[in-house]
Motif scaffolding. Sequence first.
Motif, mmCIF file in Angstrom:
data_model
loop_
_atom_site.group_PDB
_atom_site.id
_atom_site.type_symbol
_atom_site.label_atom_id
_atom_site.label_comp_id
_atom_site.label_asym_id
_atom_site.label_seq_id
_atom_site.Cartn_x
_atom_site.Cartn_y
_atom_site.Cartn_z
ATOM 1 N N LYS A 35 3.630 60.840 7.106
ATOM 2 C CA LYS A 35 3.327 61.459 8.398
ATOM 3 C C LYS A 35 2.948 60.412 9.441
ATOM 4 N N ASP A 36 3.642 60.450 10.593
ATOM 5 C CA ASP A 36 3.413 59.563 11.737
ATOM 6 C C ASP A 36 3.745 58.096 11.440
ATOM 7 N N LYS A 37 4.444 57.830 10.324
ATOM 8 C CA LYS A 37 4.772 56.449 9.962
ATOM 9 C C LYS A 37 6.280 56.215 9.813
ATOM 10 N N TYR A 38 7.044 57.269 9.614
ATOM 11 C CA TYR A 38 8.460 57.070 9.315
ATOM 12 C C TYR A 38 9.299 56.956 10.597
ATOM 13 N N LEU A 39 10.393 56.203 10.461
ATOM 14 C CA LEU A 39 11.398 56.137 11.520
ATOM 15 C C LEU A 39 12.404 57.260 11.272
ATOM 16 N N LEU A 40 12.679 58.035 12.297
ATOM 17 C CA LEU A 40 13.649 59.116 12.175
ATOM 18 C C LEU A 40 14.976 58.680 12.782
ATOM 19 N N PHE A 41 15.992 58.519 11.940
ATOM 20 C CA PHE A 41 17.341 58.214 12.403
ATOM 21 C C PHE A 41 18.108 59.533 12.512
ATOM 22 N N VAL A 42 18.773 59.731 13.648
ATOM 23 C CA VAL A 42 19.514 60.975 13.878
ATOM 24 C C VAL A 42 20.967 60.635 14.167
ATOM 25 N N GLU A 43 21.856 61.230 13.399
ATOM 26 C CA GLU A 43 23.299 61.046 13.593
ATOM 27 C C GLU A 43 23.894 62.404 13.962
ATOM 28 N N GLY A 44 24.542 62.485 15.117
ATOM 29 C CA GLY A 44 25.177 63.734 15.510
ATOM 30 C C GLY A 44 24.521 64.401 16.699
ATOM 31 N N ALA A 45 25.319 65.166 17.431
ATOM 32 C CA ALA A 45 24.838 65.890 18.606
ATOM 33 C C ALA A 45 24.103 67.160 18.186
ATOM 34 N N ILE A 46 23.444 67.787 19.161
ATOM 35 C CA ILE A 46 22.700 69.022 18.907
ATOM 36 C C ILE A 46 23.356 70.160 19.676
ATOM 37 N N PRO A 47 23.971 71.138 18.983
ATOM 38 C CA PRO A 47 24.572 72.279 19.676
ATOM 39 C C PRO A 47 23.489 73.237 20.155
ATOM 40 N N MET A 48 23.510 73.552 21.450
ATOM 41 C CA MET A 48 22.474 74.404 22.041
ATOM 42 C C MET A 48 22.961 75.822 22.313
ATOM 43 N N GLY A 49 24.298 76.039 22.231
ATOM 44 C CA GLY A 49 24.861 77.344 22.553
ATOM 45 C C GLY A 49 24.420 78.448 21.609
ATOM 46 N N ILE A 50 24.445 79.675 22.104
ATOM 47 C CA ILE A 50 23.984 80.876 21.389
ATOM 48 C C ILE A 50 22.690 80.604 20.610
ATOM 49 N N ASN A 51 21.718 80.079 21.373
ATOM 50 C CA ASN A 51 20.388 79.791 20.827
ATOM 51 C C ASN A 51 20.429 78.817 19.647
ATOM 52 N N GLY A 52 21.379 77.887 19.699
ATOM 53 C CA GLY A 52 21.468 76.859 18.667
ATOM 54 C C GLY A 52 22.229 77.275 17.432
ATOM 55 N N ASN A 53 22.752 78.499 17.398
ATOM 56 C CA ASN A 53 23.379 79.006 16.183
ATOM 57 C C ASN A 53 24.801 78.496 15.947
ATOM 58 N N PHE A 54 25.321 77.646 16.830
ATOM 59 C CA PHE A 54 26.587 76.980 16.538
ATOM 60 C C PHE A 54 26.398 75.962 15.409
ATOM 61 N N GLY A 55 25.158 75.563 15.163
ATOM 62 C CA GLY A 55 24.897 74.610 14.099
ATOM 63 C C GLY A 55 23.624 74.961 13.359
ATOM 64 N N THR A 56 23.757 75.399 12.108
ATOM 65 C CA THR A 56 22.584 75.654 11.269
ATOM 66 C C THR A 56 22.652 74.736 10.057
ATOM 67 N N ILE A 57 21.518 74.558 9.403
ATOM 68 C CA ILE A 57 21.469 73.558 8.348
ATOM 69 C C ILE A 57 20.491 73.976 7.262
ATOM 70 N N GLY A 58 20.806 73.609 6.037
ATOM 71 C CA GLY A 58 19.899 73.874 4.930
ATOM 72 C C GLY A 58 19.966 75.289 4.409
ATOM 73 N N ALA A 59 19.289 75.487 3.286
ATOM 74 C CA ALA A 59 19.291 76.799 2.631
ATOM 75 C C ALA A 59 18.621 77.864 3.486
ATOM 76 N N SER A 60 17.703 77.448 4.352
ATOM 77 C CA SER A 60 16.973 78.402 5.193
ATOM 78 C C SER A 60 17.746 78.789 6.449
ATOM 79 N N GLY A 61 18.850 78.094 6.734
ATOM 80 C CA GLY A 61 19.645 78.397 7.922
ATOM 81 C C GLY A 61 18.975 78.000 9.222
ATOM 82 N N GLU A 62 18.148 76.975 9.179
ATOM 83 C CA GLU A 62 17.456 76.485 10.376
ATOM 84 C C GLU A 62 18.475 75.903 11.350
ATOM 85 N N THR A 63 18.316 76.172 12.642
ATOM 86 C CA THR A 63 19.247 75.583 13.609
ATOM 87 C C THR A 63 19.029 74.078 13.669
#
Length: 410
Positions: free
Chosen positions: A160-188
């Motif tokens: 916590k508060d120590k890791y570097l977060l590397f992000v690859e890829g854009a973030i889809p914002m359309g239809i409340n972010g539901n163009f892109g969901t991820i993981g078993a929980s379906g998080e946008t």
Amino acid sequence: MADRIEGVKKLFTSKSARVETNKGDDYYEKLFAECQARIEELKTQQPLNSRLEIEDVLELQGIERRDFLKWASAVTGMLMLPASFTPLVADAALLMNRAPVIWLELSDCAGNSEALLRSDGPKIDEIILDIVSLEFHETLMAAAGHQAEKQLEDAIETFKDKYLLFVEGAIPMGINGNFGTIGASGETMHDHLVRVAKHSAAVVAVGSCATFGGVPAAAPNPTDAVGVMDVIKGKPLINIPACPANPANMVGVILHYILTGQLPELDSLLRPKFAFGYRIHDNCERRAHFDAGEYVEEWGDEGAKNNFCLYKVGCKGPMTFNNCSIVRYNEGVNWPIGVGRGCIGCSEPDFWDKYAYERPMADANIKAPTGGVEKTVDEFGLGLLTAAGIGIGIHAVASMVAGKKEEVGE
């Protein structure tokens, strides 16, 4: 004509292409002491993973200590540090397994991860990245589903508060972010990014999609894709664009963070100046042909066979900032222009819409960020020759006046 000449001068002498590489002895003496203290502190910490130490990996791969130090020297220069910092950079590389990294994969082709995986052999850059304490990477990890989500939660809580977060890829914002969901929980993807970024020490956007939206954000942008900096606020954030990003620049950012505990100096687009403070055109191996007015007119012609300038067939080097003409790819073997393909400006915002075509900017009705190529290259050549002629004329007059003064003096 004067306006045209001034326009050319502005385009090719833009201040944004100049990098301050010498900040004075006092600055570097203070920085050296700070880096030395940080390295000593990191040496007292235990590695965050159970992988082999980098010295053992280098030995297994047959890489000698001399080659490693040559690499450290090259990285020191790339980071725009004096040669005296080379031993510190080498020490920082040996401590890469003290830097926890979480890597998120969002809306993209995974090209940046693929660039690391598909190298023709284990290079030092790749070995360094392998030694990093990579706590989570959806593309590379064996875990999946709820097990993967649990691993991510554990990594966030542990570092916590120590890791570097590397992000690859854009973030889809359309239809409340539901163009892109991820993981078993379906998080946008949007919520996923915001949640993981909350407790990061800093966020590193890797590749053109993560930095400026890239191809997913190209017109008509049906998913309303955006870059990381459009979503994450209030966190130290650095952009490493290009398609794909050069592994050397990723390593440089991590090494700088280990050395100093801070992100490197950034430009107005949050790109590290050590990598994006150079215009490709200024360091291009074909620049002399541009200055001489020698261009490839069409693919396969005599100009192409003689490595002439690629501007007329669409090279965007004059308006693209990146160090790929210096660092190159595949351990410095080559780069797009080196193999006869013009630059498409992939490290610039909206490159897919603005630059990715085989015609010069003069025919595109689009202004370049550094002032714009608004006339044909032939007109530019005329302007440059005219400017040179004016300069020669001024020099001749000055010489004549000087000669008369000498005669009078005698």
